[in-house]
Design a protein around this motif. Sequence first.
Motif, PDB file in Angstrom:
ATOM      1  N   ARG A 194     -25.185  81.734   8.512  1.00  0.00           N
ATOM      2  CA  ARG A 194     -24.575  82.453   7.396  1.00  0.00           C
ATOM      3  C   ARG A 194     -24.425  83.915   7.780  1.00  0.00           C
ATOM      4  O   ARG A 194     -25.408  84.625   8.016  1.00  0.00           O
ATOM      5  N   PHE A 195     -23.178  84.380   7.865  1.00  0.00           N
ATOM      6  CA  PHE A 195     -22.894  85.775   8.184  1.00  0.00           C
ATOM      7  C   PHE A 195     -22.322  86.468   6.944  1.00  0.00           C
ATOM      8  O   PHE A 195     -21.718  85.820   6.086  1.00  0.00           O
ATOM      9  N   THR A 196     -22.496  87.779   6.892  1.00  0.00           N
ATOM     10  CA  THR A 196     -22.016  88.517   5.721  1.00  0.00           C
ATOM     11  C   THR A 196     -20.845  89.432   6.024  1.00  0.00           C
ATOM     12  O   THR A 196     -20.027  89.698   5.145  1.00  0.00           O
ATOM     13  N   GLU A 197     -20.760  89.929   7.262  1.00  0.00           N
ATOM     14  CA  GLU A 197     -19.705  90.890   7.564  1.00  0.00           C
ATOM     15  C   GLU A 197     -19.611  91.119   9.065  1.00  0.00           C
ATOM     16  O   GLU A 197     -20.526  90.809   9.831  1.00  0.00           O
ATOM     17  N   VAL A 198     -18.470  91.673   9.476  1.00  0.00           N
ATOM     18  CA  VAL A 198     -18.310  92.214  10.825  1.00  0.00           C
ATOM     19  C   VAL A 198     -18.607  93.696  10.742  1.00  0.00           C
ATOM     20  O   VAL A 198     -18.208  94.376   9.794  1.00  0.00           O
ATOM     21  N   LEU A 199     -19.324  94.208  11.731  1.00  0.00           N
ATOM     22  CA  LEU A 199     -19.619  95.640  11.749  1.00  0.00           C
ATOM     23  C   LEU A 199     -19.612  96.147  13.186  1.00  0.00           C
ATOM     24  O   LEU A 199     -19.535  95.373  14.135  1.00  0.00           O
ATOM     25  N   ILE A 200     -19.687  97.458  13.309  1.00  0.00           N
ATOM     26  CA  ILE A 200     -19.710  98.081  14.625  1.00  0.00           C
ATOM     27  C   ILE A 200     -21.114  98.579  14.908  1.00  0.00           C
ATOM     28  O   ILE A 200     -21.707  99.286  14.091  1.00  0.00           O
ATOM     29  N   GLU A 201     -21.642  98.198  16.053  1.00  0.00           N
ATOM     30  CA  GLU A 201     -22.941  98.709  16.491  1.00  0.00           C
ATOM     31  C   GLU A 201     -22.828  99.078  17.961  1.00  0.00           C
ATOM     32  O   GLU A 201     -22.475  98.246  18.799  1.00  0.00           O
ATOM     33  N   ARG A 202     -23.083 100.336  18.258  1.00  0.00           N
ATOM     34  CA  ARG A 202     -22.984 100.851  19.623  1.00  0.00           C
ATOM     35  C   ARG A 202     -21.615 100.551  20.233  1.00  0.00           C
ATOM     36  O   ARG A 202     -21.485 100.178  21.397  1.00  0.00           O
ATOM     37  N   GLY A 203     -20.596 100.720  19.425  1.00  0.00           N
ATOM     38  CA  GLY A 203     -19.231 100.578  19.908  1.00  0.00           C
ATOM     39  C   GLY A 203     -18.735  99.163  20.063  1.00  0.00           C
ATOM     40  O   GLY A 203     -17.613  98.945  20.541  1.00  0.00           O
ATOM     41  N   ALA A 204     -19.550  98.181  19.669  1.00  0.00           N
ATOM     42  CA  ALA A 204     -19.165  96.780  19.824  1.00  0.00           C
ATOM     43  C   ALA A 204     -19.121  96.099  18.456  1.00  0.00           C
ATOM     44  O   ALA A 204     -19.868  96.457  17.538  1.00  0.00           O
ATOM     45  N   ARG A 208     -23.221  90.395  11.081  1.00  0.00           N
ATOM     46  CA  ARG A 208     -24.530  90.501  10.423  1.00  0.00           C
ATOM     47  C   ARG A 208     -24.937  89.116   9.934  1.00  0.00           C
ATOM     48  O   ARG A 208     -24.259  88.499   9.122  1.00  0.00           O
ATOM     49  N   LYS A 209     -26.060  88.625  10.458  1.00  0.00           N
ATOM     50  CA  LYS A 209     -26.537  87.272  10.166  1.00  0.00           C
ATOM     51  C   LYS A 209     -27.740  87.310   9.239  1.00  0.00           C
ATOM     52  O   LYS A 209     -28.703  88.038   9.471  1.00  0.00           O
ATOM     53  N   GLU A 210     -27.641  86.543   8.162  1.00  0.00           N
ATOM     54  CA  GLU A 210     -28.768  86.422   7.236  1.00  0.00           C
ATOM     55  C   GLU A 210     -29.811  85.473   7.828  1.00  0.00           C
ATOM     56  O   GLU A 210     -29.476  84.381   8.293  1.00  0.00           O
ATOM     57  N   VAL A 211     -31.053  85.907   7.804  1.00  0.00           N
ATOM     58  CA  VAL A 211     -32.145  85.095   8.336  1.00  0.00           C
ATOM     59  C   VAL A 211     -33.187  84.907   7.236  1.00  0.00           C
ATOM     60  O   VAL A 211     -33.541  85.856   6.527  1.00  0.00           O
ATOM     61  N   GLY A 212     -33.679  83.685   7.090  1.00  0.00           N
ATOM     62  CA  GLY A 212     -34.664  83.397   6.053  1.00  0.00           C
ATOM     63  C   GLY A 212     -36.052  83.917   6.388  1.00  0.00           C
ATOM     64  O   GLY A 212     -36.312  84.423   7.478  1.00  0.00           O
ATOM     65  N   GLY A 213     -36.955  83.786   5.443  1.00  0.00           N
ATOM     66  CA  GLY A 213     -38.339  84.199   5.654  1.00  0.00           C
ATOM     67  C   GLY A 213     -38.489  85.701   5.644  1.00  0.00           C
ATOM     68  O   GLY A 213     -37.785  86.427   4.946  1.00  0.00           O
ATOM     69  N   ASP A 214     -39.450  86.172   6.448  1.00  0.00           N
ATOM     70  CA  ASP A 214     -39.753  87.596   6.473  1.00  0.00           C
ATOM     71  C   ASP A 214     -38.882  88.373   7.455  1.00  0.00           C
ATOM     72  O   ASP A 214     -39.015  89.595   7.562  1.00  0.00           O
ATOM     73  N   LEU A 215     -38.047  87.673   8.182  1.00  0.00           N
ATOM     74  CA  LEU A 215     -37.214  88.352   9.172  1.00  0.00           C
ATOM     75  C   LEU A 215     -36.065  89.091   8.501  1.00  0.00           C
ATOM     76  O   LEU A 215     -35.504  88.649   7.503  1.00  0.00           O
ATOM     77  N   GLY A 216     -35.737  90.236   9.064  1.00  0.00           N
ATOM     78  CA  GLY A 216     -34.586  90.989   8.572  1.00  0.00           C
ATOM     79  C   GLY A 216     -33.305  90.411   9.147  1.00  0.00           C
ATOM     80  O   GLY A 216     -33.330  89.425   9.888  1.00  0.00           O
ATOM     81  N   PRO A 217     -32.167  90.988   8.807  1.00  0.00           N
ATOM     82  CA  PRO A 217     -30.904  90.481   9.350  1.00  0.00           C
ATOM     83  C   PRO A 217     -30.819  90.699  10.856  1.00  0.00           C
ATOM     84  O   PRO A 217     -31.391  91.652  11.399  1.00  0.00           O
ATOM     85  N   LEU A 218     -30.105  89.788  11.512  1.00  0.00           N
ATOM     86  CA  LEU A 218     -29.828  89.932  12.939  1.00  0.00           C
ATOM     87  C   LEU A 218     -28.370  90.342  13.118  1.00  0.00           C
ATOM     88  O   LEU A 218     -27.520  90.042  12.283  1.00  0.00           O
ATOM     89  N   TYR A 219     -28.101  91.008  14.223  1.00  0.00           N
ATOM     90  CA  TYR A 219     -26.741  91.456  14.506  1.00  0.00           C
ATOM     91  C   TYR A 219     -26.269  90.800  15.798  1.00  0.00           C
ATOM     92  O   TYR A 219     -26.753  91.131  16.884  1.00  0.00           O
ATOM     93  N   ILE A 220     -25.358  89.851  15.643  1.00  0.00           N
ATOM     94  CA  ILE A 220     -24.929  88.994  16.744  1.00  0.00           C
ATOM     95  C   ILE A 220     -23.586  89.477  17.278  1.00  0.00           C
ATOM     96  O   ILE A 220     -22.648  89.712  16.517  1.00  0.00           O
ATOM     97  N   HIS A 221     -23.511  89.616  18.596  1.00  0.00           N
ATOM     98  CA  HIS A 221     -22.233  89.987  19.203  1.00  0.00           C
ATOM     99  C   HIS A 221     -21.161  88.963  18.819  1.00  0.00           C
ATOM    100  O   HIS A 221     -21.383  87.748  18.914  1.00  0.00           O
TER     101      HIS A 221
END
Length: 338
Positions: A194-204, A208-221
């Motif tokens: 489950r992704f929420t949006e496309v974003l720019i991180e360090r020029g790439a 943004r991936k939603e992760v369950g539990g205590d983990l925060g979101p991950l940012y997948i290329h």
Amino acid sequence: MKVVEEVVIKEFRGIRRLRETIKLAKYNLVIGRNNVGKSALLEALYLMAMPWEVSVPLIGKSRLSIISELHGGSHSSLVYGYSGLARITYRLVNNTFSEVVLSPKGLKRILIDNRECNHNEYITHIARSLGVRGGRENIVDIVNRLTFLIPNDTVFNIKLSGSLVSEDVWNSIIKYGLHRRVVEELVNPIVYDRFTEVLIERGALKLRKEVGGDLGPLYIHLADLGDGVERACLSALALEYVKPKLVLWDDIEVAAHPGLIEKLIEWLVRRDWQVVIATHSLDVLLSFIHVSPKDSQILLLRKTPDDVVEARSYSIEEIEEFIDRGIDVRKIVDVLEL
């Protein structure tokens, strides 16, 4: 909306001429064997808007340069046999005509209703034909955004990615929520995560991936989701940003699995623009049939030994009849003598 009703092509790329005028629906699937003129048809339609040396939004090059670079870099590659003149004539929606004439050195002249004209007259003519209103600057911008070509080209995708992450473009994408809309409509329906949006991180570009539990979101290329998803996202973001009236997509199936192909076609059909898709994939044909857009056709191309292109139009219902009769879908092209 529709932009082009008909097109006539003479001496352009590998097409010496058309057997008959090609008529276009709002949604068009062009199919046929390799080297029958599918890409050339898309490129000819691409040149309808501002076919001179002016940069296309996002790409930073003219339409003539973009097409030339796809075929070796020289304008001479756009003229059949590298000599003489290529002519592309368009009948627009209000029954007026525009024409582009190319030489091996580039644009030779432009005409409206068989009368040679200058750039300003051509732009005004196209704008009036489509009912475009506004100030001069606005009209020029709309006409320049009128046609958008997505070729099957890695260099083009790299250029597109770099342009999308530029500050002005990305601010506009975020302002109108395009970075979320593309993910919701194209990515999430065909992936497990489950992704929420496309974003720019360090020029790439990342997702943004939603992760369950205590983990925060991950940012997948974006590239890590595969070439097909990456190309689909880049192309969709570009189209949402440019807002063309005529979308031209070559080899839409490249690196895409059938589920993504169908979602792409559904996504294209939900917008009010004219679409011409070129493919030799039967997965695309089946997806197009399944989506069944209104005002559509399947255009099958065949090239004779003397480089005359023949086009035959079929409705979705006619192709479905072949399938209902038990004809192997993989052999439809052979059954239709293409």
